[in-house]
Scaffold this motif. Structure first.
Motif, PDB file in Angstrom:
ATOM      1  N   MET A 141       0.815  -1.085  -0.001  1.00 25.38           N
ATOM      2  CA  MET A 141      -0.154  -0.068  -0.041  1.00 25.38           C
ATOM      3  C   MET A 141       0.902   1.382  -0.115  1.00 25.38           C
ATOM      4  N   VAL A 187      -9.192   4.070   0.507  1.00 26.44           N
ATOM      5  CA  VAL A 187      -7.961   4.881   0.423  1.00 26.44           C
ATOM      6  C   VAL A 187      -8.156   5.896  -0.195  1.00 26.44           C
ATOM      7  N   ASP A 188      -7.799   7.164   0.080  1.00 30.05           N
ATOM      8  CA  ASP A 188      -7.947   8.626  -0.313  1.00 30.05           C
ATOM      9  C   ASP A 188      -6.531   8.625  -1.121  1.00 30.05           C
ATOM     10  N   ARG A 189      -6.274   8.024  -2.273  1.00 31.18           N
ATOM     11  CA  ARG A 189      -5.026   7.753  -2.924  1.00 31.18           C
ATOM     12  C   ARG A 189      -4.220   9.144  -2.983  1.00 31.18           C
ATOM     13  N   THR A 249      -0.653   9.452  -0.761  1.00 32.98           N
ATOM     14  CA  THR A 249       0.470   9.631  -1.407  1.00 32.98           C
ATOM     15  C   THR A 249       1.346  10.704  -0.815  1.00 32.98           C
TER      16      THR A 249
END
Length: 387
Positions: free
Chosen positions: A191, A348-350, A354
């Protein structure tokens, strides 16, 4: 003044050849030999103390050796490199460390009577967080991973050697039940793209015993918390929570906030701050028995990677964290959003996640923008530590 008129003066105990005589002082041929003066009470006490100290060192050293082996034998460990092979993120050698901390919710053994579910023969990571220790070991960032997050789990091999194919859109905490701690580590690395230097797992019953050994943890609740599922009933106010109450607090999700896992995470983070403060002020070193009891409980409660799988390595690791107080821990939740298809799950709020992973890789503080506007659990400020 004659030599023997000086208090407690004693002639060195040597024979004619310069070696110590087994018979004591040697008399001269032409005069009276010097005799030892009786030891004063003070010197007797000092001599006795010296021998007692020597005995303590000898016997204590043996006992400590035995206790060390006993404590070492308590620790369960897993060789992550062997379990995960070469398919892992590169090790970023910048002086920082990343540790995955897991709370196991197995319902078997000593955990069965602690509530929260039935014993179905499996276990899940009820609590999961990445602890990033910055270079210099003066600060840390903690990123909680919601257990209800839907993720893509990589292929894993269980502890029994069973191969499990990769799966998409599964709950994060199912990785543990599928392939144990190694699979949880592999999922987190997949992840985040961050290599976990270590992992540390604590089970229910061990957590409860640790809190009791510490004498409880003091917190203040700004609202009452009542959750029969986690055996917790706390009015608003200041409390010293015992192990059972502490376990109930970090596991409750229906007694406060919006009833989500995100609310539980907010309570967990508040409790961890209070726990860190408690440990730093408890003074366990003033009582050797208390220190040993705490060490015995702690080593029985944890499973680690092989790099931490000894008392020596655990003590060394913990010593490196002693400068990090609650005021030097930044705690966030991995950025997520509610799943529109299922309100009990999050995604997930990618874009924001990030930012979190990039900051940790660079050994930098997590920017505030990474968590702004993300899903929360409405339990912020319900629990606070008490100095």
């Amino acid at each position: 003044m004659p030599a023997d008129s000086t208090p407690d003066a004693v002639t060195p105990d040597h024979g004619p050849t310069g070696h110590r005589s087994p018979e004591g002082p040697v008399r001269g041929t032409g005069g009276r030999g010097r005799r030892r003066r009786p030891l004063s009470a003070r010197r007797k006490a000092l001599r006795l103390t010296s021998w007692v100290a020597f005995g303590v060192l000898v016997l204590g050293g043996s006992s400590l050796g035995y206790l060390y082996l006993k404590l070492n034998g308590n620790i369960r460990s897993i060789d992550l490199n062997q379990a995960l092979g070469g398919h892992r993120p590169s090790d970023v050698d910048n002086g920082s460390e990343d540790i995955l901390v897991l709370g196991s919710d197995t319902r078997s053994g000593g955990n069965k009577k602690l509530g929260g579910g039935t014993d179905d023969g499996t276990a899940r990571s009820d609590t999961a967080m990445i602890v990033h220790v910055y270079e210099g070991h003066k600060r840390a960032s903690v990123v909680s991973l919601p257990r209800d997050t839907l993720v893509d789990r990589p292929a894993c091999t269980g502890a029994d050697g069973t191969a499990h194919p990769a799966a998409s859109g599964v709950m994060f905490n199912s990785a543990y039940s599928t392939g144990g701690a190694a699979c949880a580590v592999k999922t987190v690395e997949s992840m985040s793209g961050i290599r976990m230097d270590h992992f540390l797992e604590v089970d229910f019953s061990g957590f409860q015993k640790l809190v009791d050994e510490l004498g409880g943890v003091k917190v203040t609740t700004t609202k009452p918390i009542d959750d029969p599922d986690s055996h917790l009933d706390l009015p608003a106010g200041t409390h010293t929570l015992d192990g059972k109450q502490s376990l109930g607090l970090v596991r409750t999700r229906h007694g406060v906030g919006d009833g989500s896992d995100l609310g539980r995470i907010q309570l967990q983070q508040a409790f961890i701050r209070a726990l860190v403060t408690q440990v730093r002020h408890i003074g366990v070193l003033t009582s050797p028995k208390k220190l040993y009891d705490l060490a015995d409980t702690a080593t029985k409660a944890v499973t680690t990677d092989s790099g931490l799988g000894s008392v020596k390595n655990l003590v060394s690791f913990a010593g490196g964290l002693k400068g990090i107080g609650a005021d030097r821990m930044d705690m966030v939740t991995m950025p997520v959003r509610y799943d529109p298809a299922n309100g009990n799950r999050v995604l997930v709020d990618r874009a924001r996640a990030t930012q979190v992973w990039a900051a940790l890789k660079a050994d930098e503080a997590i920017p505030a923008s990474a968590t702004e506007g993300t899903a929360a659990g409405e339990a912020e400020g319900v629990v606070a530590g008490t100095e």
